[in-house]
Structures are given as structure tokens and as C-alpha cells.
Write an enzyme that holds these catalytic residues in place. Sequence first.
Site, mmCIF file in Angstrom:
data_model
loop_
_atom_site.group_PDB
_atom_site.id
_atom_site.type_symbol
_atom_site.label_atom_id
_atom_site.label_comp_id
_atom_site.label_asym_id
_atom_site.label_seq_id
_atom_site.Cartn_x
_atom_site.Cartn_y
_atom_site.Cartn_z
ATOM 1 N N LYS A 179 -29.857 -18.256 -54.894
ATOM 2 C CA LYS A 179 -29.986 -19.121 -53.712
ATOM 3 C C LYS A 179 -29.430 -18.327 -52.537
ATOM 4 C CE LYS A 179 -28.384 -21.733 -51.045
ATOM 5 N NZ LYS A 179 -28.391 -21.469 -49.577
ATOM 6 N N GLU A 254 -15.877 -15.035 -54.473
ATOM 7 C CA GLU A 254 -15.475 -13.977 -53.525
ATOM 8 C C GLU A 254 -15.482 -14.630 -52.153
ATOM 9 O OE1 GLU A 254 -14.990 -11.844 -51.017
ATOM 10 O OE2 GLU A 254 -16.953 -10.873 -51.201
ATOM 11 N N CYS A 288 -16.285 -9.800 -45.460
ATOM 12 C CA CYS A 288 -15.196 -10.418 -46.219
ATOM 13 C C CYS A 288 -13.996 -9.472 -46.285
ATOM 14 C CB CYS A 288 -15.660 -10.820 -47.600
ATOM 15 S SG CYS A 288 -16.583 -9.541 -48.436
ATOM 16 N N GLU A 385 -8.804 -16.440 -41.422
ATOM 17 C CA GLU A 385 -9.985 -15.578 -41.363
ATOM 18 C C GLU A 385 -10.847 -16.006 -40.179
ATOM 19 O OE1 GLU A 385 -13.194 -15.874 -44.313
ATOM 20 O OE2 GLU A 385 -13.096 -13.698 -44.521
HETATM 21 P P1 NAD Z 1 -20.699 -21.010 -46.767
HETATM 22 O O1 NAD Z 1 -19.658 -20.754 -47.755
HETATM 23 O O2 NAD Z 1 -20.909 -22.431 -46.363
HETATM 24 O O3 NAD Z 1 -22.134 -20.472 -47.281
HETATM 25 C C1 NAD Z 1 -22.283 -19.425 -48.213
HETATM 26 C C2 NAD Z 1 -23.406 -19.786 -49.175
HETATM 27 O O4 NAD Z 1 -23.079 -20.997 -49.853
HETATM 28 C C3 NAD Z 1 -24.764 -20.042 -48.501
HETATM 29 O O5 NAD Z 1 -25.801 -19.572 -49.329
HETATM 30 C C4 NAD Z 1 -24.817 -21.559 -48.440
HETATM 31 O O6 NAD Z 1 -26.123 -22.070 -48.395
HETATM 32 C C5 NAD Z 1 -24.142 -21.932 -49.739
HETATM 33 N N1 NAD Z 1 -23.583 -23.291 -49.757
HETATM 34 C C6 NAD Z 1 -23.130 -24.011 -48.700
HETATM 35 N N2 NAD Z 1 -22.703 -25.224 -49.120
HETATM 36 C C7 NAD Z 1 -22.875 -25.266 -50.456
HETATM 37 C C8 NAD Z 1 -22.603 -26.241 -51.460
HETATM 38 N N3 NAD Z 1 -22.098 -27.424 -51.153
HETATM 39 N N4 NAD Z 1 -22.889 -25.929 -52.738
HETATM 40 C C9 NAD Z 1 -23.405 -24.723 -53.067
HETATM 41 N N5 NAD Z 1 -23.695 -23.772 -52.159
HETATM 42 C C10 NAD Z 1 -23.428 -24.030 -50.873
HETATM 43 O O7 NAD Z 1 -20.409 -20.114 -45.531
HETATM 44 P P2 NAD Z 1 -20.999 -20.297 -44.051
HETATM 45 O O8 NAD Z 1 -21.066 -21.723 -43.647
HETATM 46 O O9 NAD Z 1 -22.252 -19.547 -43.998
HETATM 47 O O10 NAD Z 1 -19.877 -19.550 -43.200
HETATM 48 C C11 NAD Z 1 -18.666 -20.220 -42.877
HETATM 49 C C12 NAD Z 1 -17.479 -19.320 -43.064
HETATM 50 O O11 NAD Z 1 -17.469 -18.778 -44.383
HETATM 51 C C13 NAD Z 1 -17.438 -18.099 -42.185
HETATM 52 O O12 NAD Z 1 -16.904 -18.360 -40.946
HETATM 53 C C14 NAD Z 1 -16.597 -17.170 -43.005
HETATM 54 O O13 NAD Z 1 -15.232 -17.393 -42.779
HETATM 55 C C15 NAD Z 1 -16.897 -17.516 -44.418
HETATM 56 N N6 NAD Z 1 -17.843 -16.574 -45.036
HETATM 57 C C16 NAD Z 1 -17.332 -15.661 -45.888
HETATM 58 C C17 NAD Z 1 -18.190 -14.748 -46.483
HETATM 59 C C18 NAD Z 1 -17.686 -13.712 -47.409
HETATM 60 O O14 NAD Z 1 -18.336 -12.693 -47.622
HETATM 61 N N7 NAD Z 1 -16.559 -13.914 -48.045
HETATM 62 C C19 NAD Z 1 -19.540 -14.765 -46.209
HETATM 63 C C20 NAD Z 1 -20.040 -15.728 -45.345
HETATM 64 C C21 NAD Z 1 -19.174 -16.641 -44.778
#
Ligand code: NAD
Length: 483
Positions: A179, A254, A288, A385
Site C-alpha cells: 500500500k 520504522e 526519517c 521530529e
Molecule cells: P503517515 O504515517 O500517516 O503515513 C504513512 C503511510 O501510512 C501512508 O502510506 C499512509 O497512507 C499510511 N496510513 C495512514 N493512516 C493509516 C492507518 N490508519 N492504517 C494504515 N496505514 C495508514 O504519515 P504522513 O501523514 O504521510 O506524515 C505525517 C508525519 O509522519 C510526517 O510529518 C513525519 O513526521 C512522519 N513521517 C515519517 C516517515 C518516516 O520515514 N519515518 C515518513 C513519512 C512521514
Amino acid sequence: MSDPLWFDPALCLIGGQWTPPASGETLPLINPSDGSTLAQIARGGSADIDAAVRAADAALADDWGRMPAFERGRILTRLGRLVLDRVDDLAALEATDVGKPLTQARADAVALARYCEFYGGAADKVMGETIPYLDGYTVYTLREPHGVTGHIVPWNYPMQIIGRSVGAALTMGNACVLKPAEEACLTALAFAHLAQEAGLPAGALNVVPGLGAEAGAALTAHPGIHHISFTGSVATGSLVQAAAARNVVPVTLELGGKSPQLVFDDADLDAALPFLVNAGCQNAGQTCSASSRILVQRGVYDEVRTRMAAAYADLTVGPAPEDLRLGPLISDRQKTIVEGFLAKGADLTIAAQGVIVDHAPATGAYVRPTLFTDVPPDHPLARDEIFGPVQVLIPFDTEEEAVEIANSTDYGLVASIWTANGARQMRLAKRLRAGQVFINNYGAGGGVELPFGGIGKSGHGREKGFEALYGFSQLKTVAALHG
Ligand code: NAD
């Protein structure tokens, strides 16, 4: 370069067939460089996830489940070759979709190829062991796939994260349901097309784009999933772990970090400077393992601040295809988050800021990279972060104080030590709370071969390197009593 969209981005890959989502609905993919709509992607949901899990299960019962390890390795190796052949196409897609400067996007595509090569070569080299036991017994272990693995990938490094998670899972013979993020999923779809071209059997890799709360949540809750790999925010990671707990399924999380670099008085500053800045600004800080805290011993503090400030003043920000030092952030939403942090820093001193080029479209998600100085270690900008191009400079006097500050956040992903003192290098490598510690460098060039993962709120489990192959498999003990 061929047509950048050589595939239909509005489809899911399920059981080897490219199909529209059951809802028939699409989601717009936004180009963060100018705010335009780049493409429509599938709005996958629970019906598509269910079909994908069933297809993966069927692949395990069919050719994919019976394929010898070396043949899986050949497919991955071929896939790596195809990725290299299309490296410019993939880089162009990722640059436009994520807003990455082209050079960075190209490096990500090359890293994806490296994952396929590394894991392709490793496929037939993961072995069990024989265990000396009681008289009359022969005991050995087998490394077996979990079964159907779920992969939830964020928008910041789609290609690299797919390489390290899907690449390792396929190597061990799992069947994957991927996904990708709703903000950036073009290279996930491109990768799946190339995997088909490389000869991956139908159902071994399924891709269902869609919203996190819909397709993502359906994937984590599905009882047919046997392992989940998640990269993203702490809040979502916690939801993913809770969903996995209900099905008693292992999870790799992660979740990001607040990674420090510790610069001591005896450090080689000429060597350190490029790493200090780049580790915070690469990918516009949306990494990250970004290094957002620079801890500097007082004897060199003024020099480091002056030299970093000069480097910041040279940072240019603009549309991804122009390949400047920084592109835009992924979205207006992310820009609002980063601007919120900059506002929280109103009580702090800004040492320097980079420049957004004049012609950058006002509709793009641009922010100025910002270096704050003399930041108290308990300030929100030194603890939370930010996920944007913002770094804080924190002075320290003693080694003890440096370790205390470095270990004082909830995170523990990466840390680095800049010092010529060998004993201090060894001491601090042990004392720093992080999944990876670098000595007189930062990031080691990405390191496909190097196990990677966090401590504390940075998550748990390890990806990359051979370690990922152990994570994407389970150990079976066989005890034969033969007398
Ligand atoms: P997120 O964690 O919401 O999204 C990451 C992934 O999870 C996406 O594919 C999203 O569709 C999916 N997702 C979202 N809600 C979900 C749920 N309820 N169940 C299963 N999957 C779900 O991150 P975001 O909203 O894109 O970004 C927000 C914050 O997250 C950023 O500001 C940053 O701090 C952090 N982030 C960290 C990383 C990393 O590499 N560690 C990457 C992206 C974002």
C-alpha cells in the site's frame, strides 16, 4: 527518456492483473513543485485489499510458493537490471511526484536497483543450522517465509523503502501486498510493472494504492496478513501495531527520529561540515534519519555556527526538475506543519536561512531551510521530529553532557560522532541510544547492506542488510528422533 507515465496510474495490481479499484474512484496526485494535478490514482479500499490478500495466498500455494530460492534470486537480480535500465525514467517520476531534486531521485532509483541486486544475490544464501542435541536425534532449523506480508510505505523515499522491504520479503519467498502513500505512488506502480517484466509470478506482488484510513487500515486489519512492515509517523505506527496485535501478527515499525550529530573540539571540521548540513537538508529534511540536532562542543561552537550559516545562505530551493539543493515539501499540509514549527521557534535565534528561487511557483510547497542557534535541549524544536529542512545547534561542554542531551529525546534512530579520539569513538558508539551510529561520517551513503531501524519511538525491528531477511522469515526447528 520514454513517456514518463508508461502505465495507467489509476489501476491496482491484483493477482497479476491491472484492475480499477472496486469503488471505481480515483484520488488526485499533486505535483508539489507547482500544485498541479499530476495524475489520478486508484482509491483502493477493503474489497481490493481482500482480493490482493487472496491473490497473494494463491501465489504461495502455486508456483511462487514452490520456487527454489536461487530462482527467486534470479528474478530479483533481473528486476535490479530493469530498474537500472529505466533509472532516468524512475528518477523523473519520483522527482515530479515527491518534489525531489533529480539528483536525489536518481540516487534513490540506483538504491532500489542495489536492493534488488543485494537481495537477489542473497536469496540462496540464507541458511538454517544443525544443533547438537541428545543421542539419537538430528535437529536442524529451517528459515521459512511468514506467508502474506503487508507493506505500508510513506511518501518520502518510496523507491528506497520498497526496495528494502518488498525486496527482502520477496527474497524470502513471501507474497506481498503493498500500500503506497496516497501523496506519492507512481514509482511503486512502475516498480510493479518492472517486476512483472522480470518474471515475478502473478500474485507474488500486489499493489493497492489508496488512503491510509481506507486501504491502509484494511490491510493492517486483514486476518490473512502474516507480517506487517510499516514506515511512517509514530501516530500511525501505533495504530498499525494495535491492528496487528488483534491478529497476533509481527510488525516492523520504522517511525522517524531526531537524530543528533556530536561534534567535539578535536573533530575534522572540513570533513564534517558537508555532512552536518546535508544530513538535515537532504530531501528537504523529510528523511526519517535526517540529522536535525547538531551538538557542538564549546571550543568549536562559533566556528561551526559560522561555517554552517554560510552553507545555509548558499542553499537554494526550487522546482524539482531544476535540481537545486532542495525541492518543495511533499504537500501544503506538510508545509503547514513545518511552518508551525518555525513559529514555535520565534523565541530562538536564527543563524541563517536558505533562499527560495524567485520563479518558484507560489502554488508549490516551498519553505526556507532554517538553522537555529543556541537552542535549549528541551525546546520543542530540539525534541520533536519536524520533517522539514530545519536544524538546531546546541552547545555542550563535556562528553557526559553531550551523551545526556543526545539521548534525551523519545527517538533513537541514528547518531554520529565527530572526533579524532579513538577511545571516545568506541565509548560513545556504545552509549548513544540509536539503531545506527556513525563515526566521522553520517549515513555511510545509504548502506543497502547495513541493518537499519530504531530504538524507542523510532520503532522496532530491522530492515536492510541480511538482518531484514531474518525479519521477513521465521525459524522452524525440526527434531528427528531416529535412534
Ligand atoms: P503517515 O504515517 O500517516 O503515513 C504513512 C503511510 O501510512 C501512508 O502510506 C499512509 O497512507 C499510511 N496510513 C495512514 N493512516 C493509516 C492507518 N490508519 N492504517 C494504515 N496505514 C495508514 O504519515 P504522513 O501523514 O504521510 O506524515 C505525517 C508525519 O509522519 C510526517 O510529518 C513525519 O513526521 C512522519 N513521517 C515519517 C516517515 C518516516 O520515514 N519515518 C515518513 C513519512 C512521514
